[in-house]
Structures are given as structure tokens and as C-alpha cells.
Design an enzyme around this catalytic site. Structure first.
Site, short mmCIF file in Angstrom:
data_model
loop_
_atom_site.label_atom_id
_atom_site.label_comp_id
_atom_site.label_asym_id
_atom_site.label_seq_id
_atom_site.Cartn_x
_atom_site.Cartn_y
_atom_site.Cartn_z
N ASP A 38 0.87 -1.20 -0.09
CA ASP A 38 0.02 0.09 0.17
C ASP A 38 0.92 1.06 0.26
OD1 ASP A 38 -0.94 0.21 3.65
OD2 ASP A 38 1.12 0.47 2.55
N ASP A 64 -7.78 -7.34 1.44
CA ASP A 64 -6.69 -7.77 2.44
C ASP A 64 -7.44 -7.03 3.76
OD1 ASP A 64 -6.47 -4.68 2.10
OD2 ASP A 64 -5.31 -5.19 3.96
N CYS A 69 -12.09 -29.02 9.26
CA CYS A 69 -10.74 -28.31 8.64
C CYS A 69 -9.42 -29.15 8.76
CB CYS A 69 -10.66 -26.95 9.73
SG CYS A 69 -9.01 -25.80 9.09
N CYS A 92 -6.37 -27.80 8.57
CA CYS A 92 -5.01 -27.35 8.75
C CYS A 92 -4.40 -27.89 9.84
CB CYS A 92 -5.61 -25.67 9.09
SG CYS A 92 -5.82 -25.45 11.03
N CYS A 129 -6.07 -27.97 13.32
CA CYS A 129 -7.40 -28.71 13.72
C CYS A 129 -6.95 -30.19 13.05
CB CYS A 129 -8.41 -28.01 12.68
SG CYS A 129 -9.01 -26.52 12.96
N HIS A 163 -4.67 -21.51 11.51
CA HIS A 163 -6.16 -21.86 11.09
C HIS A 163 -6.92 -20.50 10.45
CE1 HIS A 163 -10.04 -23.26 11.61
NE2 HIS A 163 -10.52 -22.03 11.94
ZN LIG Z 1 -8.16 -25.28 11.18
#
Ligand SMILES: [Zn+2]
Ligand SMILES: CNc1nc2cc(C(=O)NN)ccc2[nH]1
Length: 373
Positions: A93, A267, A305, A307, A310, A336
Site C-alpha cells: 500500500d 486484504d 478443517c 489445517c 485442527c 487456522h
Molecule cells: Zn483449522
């Protein structure tokens, strides 16, 4: 690999669009969410972990990097990509928004903004010309015009005067940017929540000509209702064949509503910043992991999830490491949240391709409970 910057629209569903931005440093699948890497790092994340969440592009902040470690130093060290070990596209930016919200003793004139650093009190100046120089020294792939972003609520005249200054600064940004193949310059539409001012700004920007167009001046306290009212008309005022970037947005439901209304890029610090405070965002709603009710819960944050947080850890563990202030707590919750945001973007891209965005949106809203889960 392309030496040019280009945007290809692949599908549309209603006003929602799916496409690809090609840059010399890689492609950006749109609609895209950009994690924020303010001081040359997405806080609590290794760059390879950020890539693993599915992010194609990061955002860097000119204001922070010019103050510390300095744009000249980053340039001497090989540029921001080398410095922070991120080989993909980076959007920086211009500093305009941060200087108005973070710097001290600011003085705004037609020339630009003089201010004192919030880090050490040193004196600095930002103008369209210096912002272009700094972003060139950083080596970012997508450069933002230097503009002024008024806080809302503001009266019509204040919004008009600020927008017209920003349009004069957009021309100066364009002139100072010069001809840089493979690098893009994005103009920023201003005009607050006033439709005719948003139209005047869009026309002024198209007259100058940019590689992409941001919708600025939102997510500044106006609330989702007014933001969506503006997004019901503002994206359509901008060229359909160029990327539309909504700055600073937002919560998952803000993002779905913005993509529905024709936004291609966004963003926000929310997934990373709130991750560090123990706030997890999931498809079923929010989890505040510091809440005592998670102390003995063997389940993951989100059963669906994939990730690392998780897959490998229980809510009880995440609760423990947050309560004890362990560094891994920020790492896992940030990972996550960024993974979830990228999953959301991927699901929307697929839905737009399949012509099923309305069904996606209905399912997104049905799954979410208002309170903590
Ligand atoms: Zn997760
Ligand atoms: C978090 N909200 C939010 N609004 C923003 C607006 C701008 C803007 O108009 N820049 N010219 C930039 C960053 C923003 N972040």
C-alpha cells in the site's frame, strides 16, 4: 511465467467474478484474499506456511517499512521479496492510510504529508512521488497510488475535498511511477458513501488509466450495511476488465458480500491479528479459545478443517497454550484463520465457475451461528 501484468476473467455468476492476475512472480487466483505482512512478516507465520494456506499474494505496508528497517536498506539487501523470503507477488500500500491513522504530528498539504514516526519520533514526508520511490525500492509487484482516506462519518464537502485531492495525487502517482513493465499501479477510488462523488472519482481514475482499481475509504467505521450499500454501485463504476481491490476488508461475511458485489481482491489484518488474541474463525462461526468451556474439550476447533491446528490439536490444548501465553498459540490460531480464509476464497471461486454462488452464499449463512460455537 509472464513478463507482463495481465488480468483474465474466467467466469461470472451474477456480479461475482472469477479470474487470474498474471505477474512475473506468479499468478493470483481471484477472488483473492491477501494476508497482511506489515513489517516484512505475516506475524507468527513462516512464509512457507503462508504459502501452504493457499495465499498467492501478500500485502506489505510502505509506512511501516520506510520507518523500520528503511526502504533504502531493503533495496540494498535485494528487495522485499528476498528480504522476507517470499517469492510470490507482493502488493504494497502507499502509506496514505497508515500515516493518517498511526503517525504523530501530521501536517497535510497539497504537496503531501509530513509527520513524525510513531517508532522513534523522527521526521518524515510522504507524497505521491516519495511513495512511488519507496515502493520501487521495496520492489513490490503491485503499487498503490498515494491518496488520502477520510474517516467516516464526514460531511459531503470534506469527502469531496479529500477525494479531489486524492485524484490530483493519483495523477502525480501515475507520472512518478513511469513505465515499469511487469509492475502494476492501482488507482484508488474515494468518495466515502456519496454515490456522485464515487462516480466522479471513478471517472477521474479512468481518465488517468491504471492496471487495477481499488475501492478505498471503506471499513473505516461505517458498518457493514453502509459498506454494502456503497458496494451495490461502486465496483460497477470501475472498468470491468481490470481487477477491483477492496481495501481493508474484512470479516468472512463482509468478504462473501463483497465478492457477491463484484470485488476481486481484498486484504485484512483480522485473521492474523484476531488469531493472536485467541479468536478463531470457522465455517460454523467464531470460537474464542480462551473461554473456560474449552479447557477439557478434546475436539478440534473445526472437525471439517484440514489445517495443522485442527488436524493435530484439541481445543483443550489450544486453550492451554493461549492461557499460558505460549508462542505456539499465535502460530496455530493464525495458521487456522488464514487457512479458513483461503478455503472460503477457493469455495467462492469454485462456486462462481459452477454458477452456484447463490447456493454457496445460502449454505455459508445457514452454517453460521451468531454466537460462539
Ligand atoms: Zn483449522
Ligand atoms: C481496516 N479498514 C481499512 N480501510 C482502508 C482504506 C484504505 C484506503 O482507502 N487507502 N487509500 C486503506 C486501508 C484500509 N483499511
Amino acid at each position: 511465467m509472464t513478463e507482463r501484468f495481465s488480468f483474465t476473467l474466467e467466469a461470472a455468476d451474477g456480479r461475482a467474478r472469477k479470474g487470474v492476475i498474471s505477474t512475473p512472480r506468479g499468478e493470483i487466483r481471484t477472488p483473492a484474499f491477501m494476508p497482511v505482512g506489515t513489517a516484512a512478516t505475516v506475524k507468527a507465520m513462516m512464509p512457507e506456511s503462508v504459502a501452504a494456506t493457499g495465499a498467492d499474494i501478500l500485502l506489505g505496508n510502505t509506512y511501516h517499512l520506510m520507518l523500520r528497517p528503511g526502504a533504502e536498506r531493503i533495496e540494498r539487501l535485494g528487495g522485499l521479496h528476498r528480504f522476507m523470503n517470499w517469492s510470490g507477488p507482493i502488493l504494497t500500500d502507499s502509506g496514505g492510510f497508515q500515516v493518517m491513522s498511526l503517525a504523530e504530528l501530521r501536517k497535510l498539504t497539497e504537496e503531501g504529508v509530513t509527520f513524525r514516526s510513531h517508532v522513534d519520533g523522527s521526521r518524515h514526508m510522504l507524497s505521491p512521488e516519495t511513495s512511488m520511490d519507496i515502493q520501487r525500492q521495496l520492489g513490490s509487484d503491485i503499487v498503490m497510488c498515494f491518496d488520502e482516506c477520510p474517516a467516516l462519518p464526514a460531511d459531503h464537502d470534506r469527502i469531496a475535498e479529500s477525494m479531489r485531492l486524492s485524484m490530483r495525487w493519483a495523477q502525480r502517482s501515475r507520472d512518478a511511477f513511469g513505465d515499469r513493465p511487469g509492475h502494476a499501479l492501482f488507482g484508488i477510488q474515494q468518495g466515502g458513501d456519496v454515490e456522485d462523488l464515487r462516480g466522479e472519482s471513478a471517472e477521474a481514475l479512468q481518465e488517468i488509466g491504471f492496471d487495477g482499481y481499488a475501492i478505498g475509504g471503506l471499513a473505516v467505521g461505517e458498518g457493514q450495511k453502509i459498506m454494502f450499500q456503497v458496494l451495490d454501485y461502486a465496483p460497477g463504476m470501475l472498468p470491468a476488465d481490470k481487477p477491483r481491490y477492496l481495501m481493508g476488508v474484512g470479516k468472512p461475511d463482509d468478504i462473501v458480500g463483497a465478492v457477491k458485489r463484484g470485488v476481486d481482491m481484498m486484504d485484512c489484518v483480522l485473521p492474523s491479528r484476531s488469531g493472536r488474541t485467541g479468536q478463531a474463525w470457522t465455517r460454523r462461526g467464531q470460537v474464542n479459545i480462551k473461554n473456560a468451556r474449552h479447557a477439557d474439550d478434546p475436539r478440534p476447533l473445526d472437525e471439517a478443517c484440514t489445517c495443522p491446528a485442527c488436524t493435530n490439536y484439541s481445543r483443550a490444548y489450544l486453550h492451554h497454550v493461549f492461557r499460558s501465553g505460549e508462542i505456539i498459540s499465535s502460530m496455530l490460531l493464525t495458521w487456522h484463520n488464514l487457512h479458513y480464509y483461503q478455503e472460503l476464497m477457493a469455495e467462492m471461486r469454485d462456486a462462481i465457475s459452477a454458477g452456484s454462488f447463490d447456493a454457496f452464499e445460502a449454505d455459508f449463512n445457514a452454517q453460521r451461528s451468531a454466537g460462539d460455537i
